[in-house]
Write a protein that holds these residues in place. Sequence first.
Motif, PDB file in Angstrom:
ATOM      1  N   THR A  45      -1.459  94.773  28.991  1.00 15.56           N
ATOM      2  CA  THR A  45       0.000  94.838  29.012  1.00 15.56           C
ATOM      3  C   THR A  45       0.549  93.436  29.254  1.00 15.56           C
ATOM      4  O   THR A  45      -0.214  92.508  29.528  1.00 15.56           O
ATOM      5  CB  THR A  45       0.512  95.815  30.106  1.00 15.56           C
ATOM      6  OG1 THR A  45       1.909  96.031  29.925  1.00 15.56           O
ATOM      7  CG2 THR A  45       0.223  95.309  31.496  1.00 15.56           C
ATOM      8  N   ASP A  46       1.842  93.301  29.192  1.00 17.52           N
ATOM      9  CA  ASP A  46       2.495  92.038  29.527  1.00 17.52           C
ATOM     10  C   ASP A  46       2.773  92.057  31.032  1.00 17.52           C
ATOM     11  O   ASP A  46       3.815  92.534  31.473  1.00 17.52           O
ATOM     12  CB  ASP A  46       3.795  91.892  28.727  1.00 17.52           C
ATOM     13  CG  ASP A  46       4.528  90.613  29.067  1.00 17.52           C
ATOM     14  OD1 ASP A  46       3.864  89.585  29.300  1.00 17.52           O
ATOM     15  OD2 ASP A  46       5.768  90.653  29.122  1.00 17.52           O
ATOM     16  N   TRP A  47       1.811  91.580  31.818  1.00 21.69           N
ATOM     17  CA  TRP A  47       1.884  91.687  33.273  1.00 21.69           C
ATOM     18  C   TRP A  47       3.122  91.058  33.886  1.00 21.69           C
ATOM     19  O   TRP A  47       3.685  91.626  34.836  1.00 21.69           O
ATOM     20  CB  TRP A  47       0.614  91.117  33.913  1.00 21.69           C
ATOM     21  CG  TRP A  47      -0.586  91.968  33.640  1.00 21.69           C
ATOM     22  CD1 TRP A  47      -1.631  91.668  32.824  1.00 21.69           C
ATOM     23  CD2 TRP A  47      -0.862  93.271  34.159  1.00 21.69           C
ATOM     24  NE1 TRP A  47      -2.543  92.700  32.798  1.00 21.69           N
ATOM     25  CE2 TRP A  47      -2.092  93.695  33.617  1.00 21.69           C
ATOM     26  CE3 TRP A  47      -0.187  94.126  35.017  1.00 21.69           C
ATOM     27  CZ2 TRP A  47      -2.665  94.925  33.927  1.00 21.69           C
ATOM     28  CZ3 TRP A  47      -0.761  95.354  35.326  1.00 21.69           C
ATOM     29  CH2 TRP A  47      -1.980  95.738  34.777  1.00 21.69           C
ATOM     30  N   PRO A  48       3.612  89.918  33.418  1.00 21.63           N
ATOM     31  CA  PRO A  48       4.819  89.363  34.029  1.00 21.63           C
ATOM     32  C   PRO A  48       6.024  90.314  33.978  1.00 21.63           C
ATOM     33  O   PRO A  48       6.905  90.251  34.828  1.00 21.63           O
ATOM     34  CB  PRO A  48       5.082  88.091  33.219  1.00 21.63           C
ATOM     35  CG  PRO A  48       3.735  87.671  32.753  1.00 21.63           C
ATOM     36  CD  PRO A  48       3.023  88.972  32.446  1.00 21.63           C
ATOM     37  N   GLY A  49       6.033  91.224  33.011  1.00 18.47           N
ATOM     38  CA  GLY A  49       7.110  92.205  32.918  1.00 18.47           C
ATOM     39  C   GLY A  49       7.115  93.203  34.058  1.00 18.47           C
ATOM     40  O   GLY A  49       8.097  93.922  34.253  1.00 18.47           O
ATOM     41  N   TYR A  50       6.031  93.276  34.811  1.00 24.61           N
ATOM     42  CA  TYR A  50       5.937  94.190  35.947  1.00 24.61           C
ATOM     43  C   TYR A  50       6.328  93.527  37.267  1.00 24.61           C
ATOM     44  O   TYR A  50       6.219  94.140  38.319  1.00 24.61           O
ATOM     45  CB  TYR A  50       4.517  94.744  36.078  1.00 24.61           C
ATOM     46  CG  TYR A  50       4.208  95.830  35.082  1.00 24.61           C
ATOM     47  CD1 TYR A  50       4.438  97.159  35.399  1.00 24.61           C
ATOM     48  CD2 TYR A  50       3.699  95.523  33.833  1.00 24.61           C
ATOM     49  CE1 TYR A  50       4.166  98.161  34.488  1.00 24.61           C
ATOM     50  CE2 TYR A  50       3.420  96.515  32.915  1.00 24.61           C
ATOM     51  CZ  TYR A  50       3.654  97.828  33.241  1.00 24.61           C
ATOM     52  OH  TYR A  50       3.387  98.817  32.340  1.00 24.61           O
ATOM     53  N   LEU A  51       6.769  92.285  37.220  1.00 25.78           N
ATOM     54  CA  LEU A  51       7.153  91.579  38.438  1.00 25.78           C
ATOM     55  C   LEU A  51       8.646  91.765  38.675  1.00 25.78           C
ATOM     56  O   LEU A  51       9.475  91.407  37.830  1.00 25.78           O
ATOM     57  CB  LEU A  51       6.813  90.091  38.306  1.00 25.78           C
ATOM     58  CG  LEU A  51       6.930  89.250  39.563  1.00 25.78           C
ATOM     59  CD1 LEU A  51       5.969  89.734  40.642  1.00 25.78           C
ATOM     60  CD2 LEU A  51       6.646  87.789  39.241  1.00 25.78           C
ATOM     61  N   ALA A  52       8.979  92.341  39.826  1.00 25.61           N
ATOM     62  CA  ALA A  52      10.390  92.561  40.156  1.00 25.61           C
ATOM     63  C   ALA A  52      11.123  91.222  40.209  1.00 25.61           C
ATOM     64  O   ALA A  52      10.568  90.230  40.699  1.00 25.61           O
ATOM     65  CB  ALA A  52      10.503  93.291  41.492  1.00 25.61           C
ATOM     66  N   PRO A  53      12.356  91.193  39.719  1.00 26.38           N
ATOM     67  CA  PRO A  53      13.107  89.930  39.691  1.00 26.38           C
ATOM     68  C   PRO A  53      13.235  89.258  41.056  1.00 26.38           C
ATOM     69  O   PRO A  53      13.169  88.036  41.157  1.00 26.38           O
ATOM     70  CB  PRO A  53      14.480  90.341  39.147  1.00 26.38           C
ATOM     71  CG  PRO A  53      14.216  91.572  38.353  1.00 26.38           C
ATOM     72  CD  PRO A  53      13.090  92.280  39.058  1.00 26.38           C
ATOM     73  N   TRP A  54      13.399  90.044  42.113  1.00 28.90           N
ATOM     74  CA  TRP A  54      13.558  89.428  43.437  1.00 28.90           C
ATOM     75  C   TRP A  54      12.279  88.725  43.877  1.00 28.90           C
ATOM     76  O   TRP A  54      12.331  87.707  44.567  1.00 28.90           O
ATOM     77  CB  TRP A  54      14.026  90.450  44.476  1.00 28.90           C
ATOM     78  CG  TRP A  54      13.018  91.500  44.840  1.00 28.90           C
ATOM     79  CD1 TRP A  54      12.813  92.698  44.209  1.00 28.90           C
ATOM     80  CD2 TRP A  54      12.091  91.440  45.913  1.00 28.90           C
ATOM     81  NE1 TRP A  54      11.802  93.388  44.825  1.00 28.90           N
ATOM     82  CE2 TRP A  54      11.340  92.644  45.890  1.00 28.90           C
ATOM     83  CE3 TRP A  54      11.802  90.506  46.900  1.00 28.90           C
ATOM     84  CZ2 TRP A  54      10.342  92.934  46.798  1.00 28.90           C
ATOM     85  CZ3 TRP A  54      10.806  90.791  47.823  1.00 28.90           C
ATOM     86  CH2 TRP A  54      10.093  91.993  47.763  1.00 28.90           C
ATOM     87  N   ILE A  55      11.124  89.242  43.451  1.00 27.52           N
ATOM     88  CA  ILE A  55       9.862  88.575  43.779  1.00 27.52           C
ATOM     89  C   ILE A  55       9.704  87.339  42.906  1.00 27.52           C
ATOM     90  O   ILE A  55       9.284  86.277  43.386  1.00 27.52           O
ATOM     91  CB  ILE A  55       8.662  89.536  43.605  1.00 27.52           C
ATOM     92  CG1 ILE A  55       8.767  90.688  44.598  1.00 27.52           C
ATOM     93  CG2 ILE A  55       7.344  88.789  43.779  1.00 27.52           C
ATOM     94  CD1 ILE A  55       7.703  91.754  44.442  1.00 27.52           C
ATOM     95  N   ASP A  56      10.073  87.461  41.640  1.00 32.94           N
ATOM     96  CA  ASP A  56       9.998  86.318  40.726  1.00 32.94           C
ATOM     97  C   ASP A  56      10.854  85.153  41.233  1.00 32.94           C
ATOM     98  O   ASP A  56      10.489  83.986  41.066  1.00 32.94           O
ATOM     99  CB  ASP A  56      10.434  86.739  39.321  1.00 32.94           C
ATOM    100  CG  ASP A  56      10.099  85.703  38.267  1.00 32.94           C
ATOM    101  OD1 ASP A  56       9.205  84.866  38.496  1.00 32.94           O
ATOM    102  OD2 ASP A  56      10.741  85.736  37.204  1.00 32.94           O
ATOM    103  N   ARG A  57      11.985  85.484  41.873  1.00 31.15           N
ATOM    104  CA  ARG A  57      12.862  84.426  42.394  1.00 31.15           C
ATOM    105  C   ARG A  57      12.263  83.713  43.609  1.00 31.15           C
ATOM    106  O   ARG A  57      12.560  82.539  43.835  1.00 31.15           O
ATOM    107  CB  ARG A  57      14.234  85.003  42.756  1.00 31.15           C
ATOM    108  CG  ARG A  57      15.108  85.277  41.545  1.00 31.15           C
ATOM    109  CD  ARG A  57      16.540  85.603  41.936  1.00 31.15           C
ATOM    110  NE  ARG A  57      16.670  86.792  42.773  1.00 31.15           N
ATOM    111  CZ  ARG A  57      16.799  88.031  42.312  1.00 31.15           C
ATOM    112  NH1 ARG A  57      16.838  88.254  41.010  1.00 31.15           N
ATOM    113  NH2 ARG A  57      16.921  89.050  43.137  1.00 31.15           N
ATOM    114  N   ILE A  58      11.441  84.397  44.396  1.00 30.39           N
ATOM    115  CA  ILE A  58      10.934  83.764  45.622  1.00 30.39           C
ATOM    116  C   ILE A  58       9.578  83.089  45.441  1.00 30.39           C
ATOM    117  O   ILE A  58       9.195  82.282  46.280  1.00 30.39           O
ATOM    118  CB  ILE A  58      10.882  84.752  46.816  1.00 30.39           C
ATOM    119  CG1 ILE A  58       9.941  85.923  46.543  1.00 30.39           C
ATOM    120  CG2 ILE A  58      12.265  85.238  47.166  1.00 30.39           C
ATOM    121  CD1 ILE A  58       9.738  86.840  47.732  1.00 30.39           C
ATOM    122  N   VAL A  59       8.859  83.422  44.367  1.00 29.63           N
ATOM    123  CA  VAL A  59       7.584  82.736  44.127  1.00 29.63           C
ATOM    124  C   VAL A  59       7.840  81.532  43.232  1.00 29.63           C
ATOM    125  O   VAL A  59       8.650  81.599  42.313  1.00 29.63           O
ATOM    126  CB  VAL A  59       6.509  83.667  43.502  1.00 29.63           C
ATOM    127  CG1 VAL A  59       6.151  84.799  44.439  1.00 29.63           C
ATOM    128  CG2 VAL A  59       6.942  84.212  42.170  1.00 29.63           C
TER     129      VAL A  59
END
Length: 136
Positions: A45-59
């Motif tokens: 699958t496209d794993w980055p698509g499973y990352l919640a936006p709020w987590i993407d913003r803090i990493v």
Amino acid sequence: MTTSTSKAATLVRGDPAHQAFLLLRTVFTIAPIAFGLDKFFNLLTDWPGYLAPWIDRIVPGPAQQAMYAVGVVEILAGLLVALRPRWGALVVAAWLAGIILNLLTLSGYYDVALRDFGLLIGALALARLATAEPSR
């Protein structure tokens, strides 16, 4: 055949708890390693698509780089289950709890979160079964 060998063979064939331990240990070793490796290739699958936006913003960095870190953690967790299933299973359970939190805050993935909750329960069962295994 020595006594310890025949006793081990009897355990494998006759003890449902030992069989359950072996089954769960195998699955919770292979699955995290396989999914961890796939974080580098995105074949399933496209794993980055499973990352919640709020987590993407803090990493730091893009979501794919976060998935590389996730993949490394998953591979290490699978290896820990193979070597020390009692502790490895608890690490996998904690990791699954984090994944569930991520999925619950990522709208539309509630079915996957429910599946991962079932896996978390399986990991906790493995941790309990591992306490009955010698030197685990």
